[in-house]
Design a protein around this motif. Structure first.
Motif, short mmCIF file in Angstrom:
data_model
loop_
_atom_site.label_atom_id
_atom_site.label_comp_id
_atom_site.label_asym_id
_atom_site.label_seq_id
_atom_site.Cartn_x
_atom_site.Cartn_y
_atom_site.Cartn_z
N SER A 89 0.96 -1.28 0.00
CA SER A 89 -0.05 -0.21 0.06
C SER A 89 0.78 1.16 0.05
N ASN A 132 3.56 0.64 2.99
CA ASN A 132 3.16 -0.20 3.94
C ASN A 132 3.40 -1.52 3.48
N TRP A 152 2.74 -5.16 4.50
CA TRP A 152 1.82 -5.67 5.41
C TRP A 152 2.40 -6.94 6.16
N GLU A 153 3.55 -7.53 5.62
CA GLU A 153 4.12 -8.67 6.14
C GLU A 153 4.78 -8.28 7.70
N TYR A 154 4.76 -7.07 7.86
CA TYR A 154 5.46 -6.50 9.33
C TYR A 154 4.18 -5.93 9.81
N GLY A 155 3.08 -6.46 9.56
CA GLY A 155 1.81 -6.03 10.65
C GLY A 155 1.24 -4.57 10.42
N ASN A 156 1.20 -4.25 9.03
CA ASN A 156 0.75 -2.73 8.82
C ASN A 156 1.74 -1.75 9.26
N LYS A 157 2.83 -2.04 8.97
CA LYS A 157 3.83 -1.14 9.27
C LYS A 157 3.93 0.02 8.24
N LEU A 158 4.09 1.29 8.40
CA LEU A 158 4.08 2.34 7.55
C LEU A 158 5.44 2.62 7.56
N VAL A 159 6.12 2.93 6.56
CA VAL A 159 7.70 3.36 6.51
C VAL A 159 7.46 4.57 5.79
#
Lengths: 112, 111
Positions: free
Chosen positions: B32, B91, B93-100
């Motif tokens: 995303s 984003n 998702w493999e890291y649990g909805n982590k936005l970078v």
């Protein structure tokens, strides 16, 4: 009605002290986060909780301990504060795995 | 290498100008994409999501090129109120909805 609220807004404290920042969201979101924005304005994730369960724990000193008593609250406790901890700490929440976040207005922490 | 790279600017443009920001991301698993806006001493706010087909919201157009791992934002007819830092966000998702977040591009619109 504030969607994601953090307290306090400003925090000035001496090195070595212990302090807490509180966050609450009234959006019904399942996931909450703590981000740190340093002096270079770079936003970096620290922790994420989903329904009170820790799911992301980035490389953060263990002086930082998050606590989520329920899915609407996520607090951050910091022990033995250091000068390098000075930053703006943002709480955020999201509804789904692919959604954007809603941020709180931030807590500006200054360690002297 | 940073996971999300942006030109920090600042971009100084006159009112009415068209300005474009670019961003590249390194993780091909990113799923995303967003543009956020951050005003001075304020929290980041979601400006728009970015889709592969491209999407427009008023004066703002966002594009995504997955093959090149490249995201863009075009602002037409710039207003003084558009002055802010624009953050490119991906984003995983493999890291649990982590936005970078990228470090941001500063835009200054002048009269």
């Amino acid at each position: 009605d504030t969607a994601v609220s953090q307290t306090p807004k400003y925090l000035v404290t001496q090195m070595g002290n212990d302090k807490s920042i509180k966050c609450e969201q009234n959006l019904g979101h399942d996931t909450m986060y703590w981000y740190k924005q340093d002096s270079k304005k770079f936003l970096k994730i620290m922790f994420s909780y989903n329904n009170k369960e820790l799911i992301i724990n980035e490389t953060v000193p263990n002086r930082f301990s998050p606590k989520s008593p329920d899915k609407a609250h996520l607090n951050l406790h910091i022990n033995s504060l250091e000068l390098g901890d000075s930053a703006v700490y943002f709480c955020a929440s999201s509804a789904s795995r692919n959604g954007g976040y809603t941020f709180g207005s931030g807590t500006r922490l200054t360690v002297v | 290498r940073k996971e999300v790279e942006q030109d920090p600017g600042p971009f100084n443009v006159p009112e009415g100008a068209t300005v474009a920001f670019n961003c590249t991301y390194s993780n091909s698993a990113s799923q995303s994409f967003f543009w956020y806006r951050q005003d001075c001493r304020k929290e980041p706010k979601l400006l728009m999501s970015v889709y592969s087909s491209g999407n427009e919201d008023g004066r703002f157009t966002a594009q995504l090129n997955r093959a090149s791992q490249y995201i863009s934002l075009l602002i037409r007819d710039s207003k003084l109120s558009d002055s802010a830092t624009y953050l490119c966000v991906v984003n995983n998702w493999e890291y649990g909805n982590k936005l970078v977040f990228g470090a941001g591009t500063i835009l200054r619109v002048k009269s």
